[in-house]
Design a protein around this motif. Structure first.
Motif, PDB file in Angstrom:
ATOM      1  N   PRO A  75      24.795  -0.045  -0.274  1.00 25.40           N
ATOM      2  CA  PRO A  75      23.904  -0.725  -1.221  1.00 25.40           C
ATOM      3  C   PRO A  75      23.156  -1.894  -0.581  1.00 25.40           C
ATOM      4  N   THR A  76      23.784  -2.567   0.361  1.00 20.21           N
ATOM      5  CA  THR A  76      23.138  -3.702   1.027  1.00 20.21           C
ATOM      6  C   THR A  76      21.890  -3.246   1.769  1.00 20.21           C
ATOM      7  N   ALA A  77      22.004  -2.161   2.518  1.00 21.34           N
ATOM      8  CA  ALA A  77      20.849  -1.638   3.252  1.00 21.34           C
ATOM      9  C   ALA A  77      19.789  -1.104   2.295  1.00 21.34           C
ATOM     10  N   ALA A  78      20.237  -0.441   1.227  1.00 22.36           N
ATOM     11  CA  ALA A  78      19.284   0.128   0.273  1.00 22.36           C
ATOM     12  C   ALA A  78      18.439  -0.958  -0.376  1.00 22.36           C
ATOM     13  N   VAL A  79      19.084  -2.022  -0.845  1.00 27.08           N
ATOM     14  CA  VAL A  79      18.340  -3.108  -1.488  1.00 27.08           C
ATOM     15  C   VAL A  79      17.399  -3.777  -0.487  1.00 27.08           C
ATOM     16  N   SER A  80      17.845  -3.919   0.747  1.00 30.04           N
ATOM     17  CA  SER A  80      17.011  -4.550   1.770  1.00 30.04           C
ATOM     18  C   SER A  80      15.747  -3.748   2.037  1.00 30.04           C
ATOM     19  N   CYS A  81      15.852  -2.415   1.942  1.00 32.37           N
ATOM     20  CA  CYS A  81      14.680  -1.560   2.145  1.00 32.37           C
ATOM     21  C   CYS A  81      13.857  -1.392   0.876  1.00 32.37           C
ATOM     22  N   MET A  82      14.501  -1.532  -0.271  1.00 34.32           N
ATOM     23  CA  MET A  82      13.795  -1.342  -1.537  1.00 34.32           C
ATOM     24  C   MET A  82      12.719  -2.395  -1.767  1.00 34.32           C
ATOM     25  N   VAL A  83      13.062  -3.658  -1.517  1.00 30.17           N
ATOM     26  CA  VAL A  83      12.200  -4.751  -1.954  1.00 30.17           C
ATOM     27  C   VAL A  83      10.804  -4.694  -1.327  1.00 30.17           C
ATOM     28  N   PRO A  84      10.672  -4.507  -0.006  1.00 32.76           N
ATOM     29  CA  PRO A  84       9.313  -4.435   0.538  1.00 32.76           C
ATOM     30  C   PRO A  84       8.507  -3.251   0.010  1.00 32.76           C
ATOM     31  N   ASN A  85       9.204  -2.226  -0.489  1.00 35.32           N
ATOM     32  CA  ASN A  85       8.525  -1.042  -1.008  1.00 35.32           C
ATOM     33  C   ASN A  85       8.347  -1.065  -2.520  1.00 35.32           C
ATOM     34  N   SER A  86       8.789  -2.128  -3.175  1.00 35.44           N
ATOM     35  CA  SER A  86       8.635  -2.186  -4.629  1.00 35.44           C
ATOM     36  C   SER A  86       8.227  -3.578  -5.071  1.00 35.44           C
ATOM     37  N   LEU A  87       9.160  -4.506  -5.038  1.00 33.09           N
ATOM     38  CA  LEU A  87       8.848  -5.864  -5.487  1.00 33.09           C
ATOM     39  C   LEU A  87       8.405  -6.698  -4.276  1.00 33.09           C
ATOM     40  N   GLY A  88       7.180  -6.532  -3.874  1.00 27.00           N
ATOM     41  CA  GLY A  88       6.699  -7.268  -2.707  1.00 27.00           C
ATOM     42  C   GLY A  88       5.189  -7.256  -2.633  1.00 27.00           C
ATOM     43  N   PRO A  89       4.632  -7.954  -1.662  1.00 23.48           N
ATOM     44  CA  PRO A  89       3.169  -8.067  -1.556  1.00 23.48           C
ATOM     45  C   PRO A  89       2.448  -6.766  -1.217  1.00 23.48           C
ATOM     46  N   SER A  90       3.138  -5.790  -0.608  1.00 33.09           N
ATOM     47  CA  SER A  90       2.439  -4.602  -0.099  1.00 33.09           C
ATOM     48  C   SER A  90       1.639  -3.890  -1.179  1.00 33.09           C
ATOM     49  N   GLU A  91       2.280  -3.576  -2.303  1.00 31.59           N
ATOM     50  CA  GLU A  91       1.575  -2.836  -3.344  1.00 31.59           C
ATOM     51  C   GLU A  91       0.438  -3.663  -3.936  1.00 31.59           C
ATOM     52  N   LEU A  92       0.658  -4.955  -4.110  1.00 34.05           N
ATOM     53  CA  LEU A  92      -0.405  -5.815  -4.624  1.00 34.05           C
ATOM     54  C   LEU A  92      -1.597  -5.829  -3.681  1.00 34.05           C
ATOM     55  N   LEU A  93      -1.333  -5.917  -2.387  1.00 32.37           N
ATOM     56  CA  LEU A  93      -2.422  -5.899  -1.406  1.00 32.37           C
ATOM     57  C   LEU A  93      -3.166  -4.572  -1.440  1.00 32.37           C
ATOM     58  N   MET A  94      -2.427  -3.467  -1.585  1.00 35.21           N
ATOM     59  CA  MET A  94      -3.056  -2.150  -1.628  1.00 35.21           C
ATOM     60  C   MET A  94      -3.998  -2.021  -2.818  1.00 35.21           C
ATOM     61  N   HIS A  95      -3.594  -2.561  -3.956  1.00 32.45           N
ATOM     62  CA  HIS A  95      -4.401  -2.424  -5.174  1.00 32.45           C
ATOM     63  C   HIS A  95      -5.476  -3.500  -5.293  1.00 32.45           C
ATOM     64  N   TYR A  96      -5.143  -4.719  -4.874  1.00 33.52           N
ATOM     65  CA  TYR A  96      -6.000  -5.852  -5.203  1.00 33.52           C
ATOM     66  C   TYR A  96      -6.504  -6.649  -3.990  1.00 33.52           C
ATOM     67  N   GLY A  97      -5.918  -6.450  -2.815  1.00 29.54           N
ATOM     68  CA  GLY A  97      -6.254  -7.283  -1.670  1.00 29.54           C
ATOM     69  C   GLY A  97      -7.676  -7.090  -1.176  1.00 29.54           C
ATOM     70  N   THR A  98      -8.211  -8.128  -0.562  1.00 27.68           N
ATOM     71  CA  THR A  98      -9.502  -7.985   0.110  1.00 27.68           C
ATOM     72  C   THR A  98      -9.292  -7.113   1.351  1.00 27.68           C
ATOM     73  N   GLU A  99     -10.373  -6.594   1.910  1.00 28.83           N
ATOM     74  CA  GLU A  99     -10.238  -5.757   3.091  1.00 28.83           C
ATOM     75  C   GLU A  99      -9.668  -6.548   4.261  1.00 28.83           C
ATOM     76  N   ALA A 100     -10.052  -7.813   4.363  1.00 31.17           N
ATOM     77  CA  ALA A 100      -9.516  -8.653   5.437  1.00 31.17           C
ATOM     78  C   ALA A 100      -8.005  -8.838   5.272  1.00 31.17           C
ATOM     79  N   GLN A 101      -7.557  -9.042   4.030  1.00 35.54           N
ATOM     80  CA  GLN A 101      -6.118  -9.188   3.779  1.00 35.54           C
ATOM     81  C   GLN A 101      -5.382  -7.904   4.116  1.00 35.54           C
TER      82      GLN A 101
END
Length: 270
Positions: A75-101
């Motif tokens: 579970p420790t490894a799973a949660v560590s990998c989950m967050v950047p793929n769910s609750l993190g800046p990546s998805e927000l940047l993909m949907h809303y980020g500027t091209e430079a960001q």
């Protein structure tokens, strides 16, 4: 897809073989540097990031299967990998980020050169995101030796996963422009806004670790006093000032709809 299944058969199996949850929980209280390096090198932190930015662009179903398999081993490894793929800046940047960001942050997040966390929960505001007391006030400040228009941030966050090792913080706060510096003297309250705050910025403190639910994944506090960021650090630029509520709901969606159910499914199966 064949590519996704091959990842589960190879990289996921290799990672699982590297993990001893008893040792992680009772000895190290953390994932080892060797495990973290394998996670970064093999794209576990960039499953949702498009391939043109160096990610794996996996489907929601593949992401769920990967996380369920990891959670069955650690579970420790799973949660560590989950967050950047769910609750993190990546998805927000993909949907809303500027091209430079996108051009800067997404490749670095996909490769693990940057470790993200997302600062939402505060001492007096958990699931009720609208109750956060953190503020960003429009003002002039010095950034990279030049005076620019930006935000003075004051915030206090708790229970932020990956915060102790994060290099960039996605931050939710309430934005104000009392002097009308953005050009509209009648608009002083912009509402919920999301921005990127590098952890090395002056005034940012990633504090002591929490020990959540008996599993020692990295989790802790993030505080900031008079932290100055340029307006360009708002996700999507100044045009997205005040649009943070929609961003937050979409950002939470993958965690609530994919990652946590994957973890629960694995726990039930075990």
């Amino acid at each position: 897809s064949d590519e996704e299944q091959a990842f589960i058969y190879t990289e996921v199996e290799v990672l699982c073989a590297m993990l001893d949850e008893w040792h992680i929980q009772h000895k190290d209280k953390a994932l080892s540097p060797r495990v973290w390096q394998f996670i970064k090198d093999n794209g576990f932190l960039g499953l949702i990031i498009p391939k043109e930015y160096g990610g794996r662009a996996f489907t929601a179903y593949a992401q769920s299967r990967v996380m369920s398999k990891l959670a069955s081993r650690s579970p420790t490894a799973a949660v560590s990998c989950m967050v950047p793929n769910s609750l993190g800046p990546s998805e927000l940047l993909m949907h809303y980020g500027t091209e430079a960001q996108k051009q800067y942050w997404l490749p670095n997040l996909a490769k693990g050169n940057e470790i993200p966390c997302f600062g939402l929960t505060g001492p007096e505001a958990g699931s009720d995101a609208g109750a956060i007391a953190d503020t960003g006030v429009v003002c002039y400040g010095i950034h990279q030796g030049e005076e620019v228009l930006g935000l003075r941030l004051n915030f206090s966050k708790r229970w932020i996963t990956l915060a102790p090792i994060a290099t960039v913080i996605g931050l939710a706060f309430k934005m104000y422009d009392p002097e009308g510096l953005l050009g509209d003297i009648d608009k002083t309250d912009y509402g919920m806004t999301c921005a990127l705050v590098p952890a090395h910025y002056k005034g940012v403190i990633t504090g002591p670790r929490h020990y959540p639910i008996g599993s020692p994944f990295m989790n802790g506090t993030v505080d900031g006093t008079d932290v100055f960021i340029p307006l360009d650090n708002i996700i999507g630029g100044v045009e997205n000032a005040g649009r943070g509520w929609r961003m937050l709901m979409e950002c939470l969606g993958v965690g609530r709809g994919i990652s946590l159910p994957a973890l629960s499914t694995s726990t039930s199966a075990m």
